[in-house]
Design an enzyme around this catalytic site. Structure first.
Site, short mmCIF file in Angstrom:
data_model
loop_
_atom_site.label_atom_id
_atom_site.label_comp_id
_atom_site.label_asym_id
_atom_site.label_seq_id
_atom_site.Cartn_x
_atom_site.Cartn_y
_atom_site.Cartn_z
CG ASN A 15 -1.72 1.27 1.37
OD1 ASN A 15 -1.84 1.92 0.39
ND2 ASN A 15 -2.31 1.51 2.65
CE LYS A 17 -0.12 3.25 4.99
NZ LYS A 17 -0.05 3.29 6.45
CG HIS A 101 -5.88 1.94 5.30
ND1 HIS A 101 -5.26 2.89 6.17
CD2 HIS A 101 -4.71 0.92 5.08
CE1 HIS A 101 -4.01 2.52 6.57
NE2 HIS A 101 -3.78 1.45 5.83
CD GLU A 103 -2.89 5.28 7.00
OE1 GLU A 103 -2.73 5.47 5.58
OE2 GLU A 103 -1.95 4.87 7.50
CD GLU A 171 -3.23 -2.38 7.63
OE1 GLU A 171 -2.23 -2.50 7.25
OE2 GLU A 171 -3.96 -1.35 7.26
N GLY A 177 2.73 2.59 10.71
CA GLY A 177 3.89 3.72 10.47
C GLY A 177 4.72 4.09 11.80
CB SER A 216 5.97 -1.39 11.90
OG SER A 216 5.28 -0.19 12.00
N GLY A 237 2.87 -0.94 4.35
CA GLY A 237 3.00 0.37 3.95
C GLY A 237 4.71 0.77 3.46
N GLY A 238 5.12 1.60 4.34
CA GLY A 238 6.37 2.17 4.09
C GLY A 238 7.44 1.18 3.30
#
Ligand code: 13P
Length: 253
Positions: A15, A17, A101, A103, A171, A177, A216, A237-238
């Site tokens: 993802n 984002k 999600h 967010e 999640e 994050g 993470s 994610g990251g």
């Protein structure tokens, strides 16, 4: 895609984002090229911002990398400025979509009922939804995490998903994050509770719907997380933004 083909292999989903300009297409190309030269046991999908979906889908076409969007509207068209529909995602080359999600739930006030509407629209259009759930740190510290997440599962999944391919993603918000990963014990406990709820709602299908973990996930912890009971993949994610890190996670599956 048949149901069995989606349940037999872990799904590693990246993802992006709100990250990624044209140059980021090279990262997706690198992932595709690596998987073409050495096949993976995992299914792999990348979820770029919608501005890149069409070009990224084109860039990885014919490779083992599937693509998807990070959200869709519950309606198929109309006066909904800024939104995109499930049909538009398909038209742009996507085959999956992330629904609910945290967010989106936080930034846009999405409720579980709205998330269920999005998942319904997505599946009806032929997309494979990944429906996200997860608790805040406050809820976890109050000892209410399992009850909260199980209720989210129940309220975010429309009955019309029965017989259609879909995934759940757990999640925990406090692990997104933050570099703080849920412990394997946390993950196993929550995934078992989600599995029981899925089986209660969807019967035999609920026993095999993939449950992804997200929060993470990195090359260093992916092997341990992906080996845990009832973990059917990862929502990353990251660490999905760089091909080398994302590939290391894919290889850990
Ligand atoms: P991070 O991997 O950056 O923690 O993000 C997790 C996530 O929200 C994926 O959807």
């Amino acid at each position: 895609m048949t149901l069995s083909s989606t349940t037999s292999r872990p799904l590693i989903a990246g993802n992006w984002k709100m990250n990624g300009l044209s140059a980021a297409l090279d990262e997706a190309r690198a992932v595709a090229a690596a998987l073409e030269s050495q096949a993976s046991t995992a299914r792999v999908a990348i979820f770029p911002p919608s501005t890149l979906l069409s070009r990224l889908s084109e860039a990885v076409r014919g490779s083992p990398v599937a693509t998807g969007a990070q959200d869709c509207h519950g309606k198929s068209s109309g006066a909904h400025t800024g939104d995109i529909s499930a049909e538009m995602i398909l038209d742009a080359g996507g085959s999956l979509v992330i629904c609910g999600h945290s967010e989106r739930r936080t930034d846009h006030g999405e409720t579980s009922a709205q998330v269920a509407g999005k998942a319904e629209a997505a599946a009806a259009a032929g997309l494979e939804p990944i429906v996200c759930v997860g608790e805040t740190l406050e809820t976890r510290e109050a000892g209410d995490a399992v009850a909260f997440v199980v209720a989210q599962v129940r309220e975010s999944l429309p009955a019309s998903l029965a017989g259609k391919p879909f995934n759940l993603a757990y999640e925990p918000l406090w692990a997104i994050g933050t570099g703080r990963t849920a412990s394997v014990d946390n993950i196993v406990e929550m995934h078992a509770a989600i599995r029981a709820e899925l089986a209660a709602i969807f019967g035999e299908q609920g026993k095999v719907v993939p449950i992804l973990y997200g929060g993470s996930v990195k090359p260093e912890n992916a092997g341990e997380i992906l080996a845990a009971a009832e973990v059917g993949g990862a929502l990353v994610g990251g660490a999905s933004l760089k091909a080398t890190d994302f590939l290391a996670i894919i290889r850990a599956a």
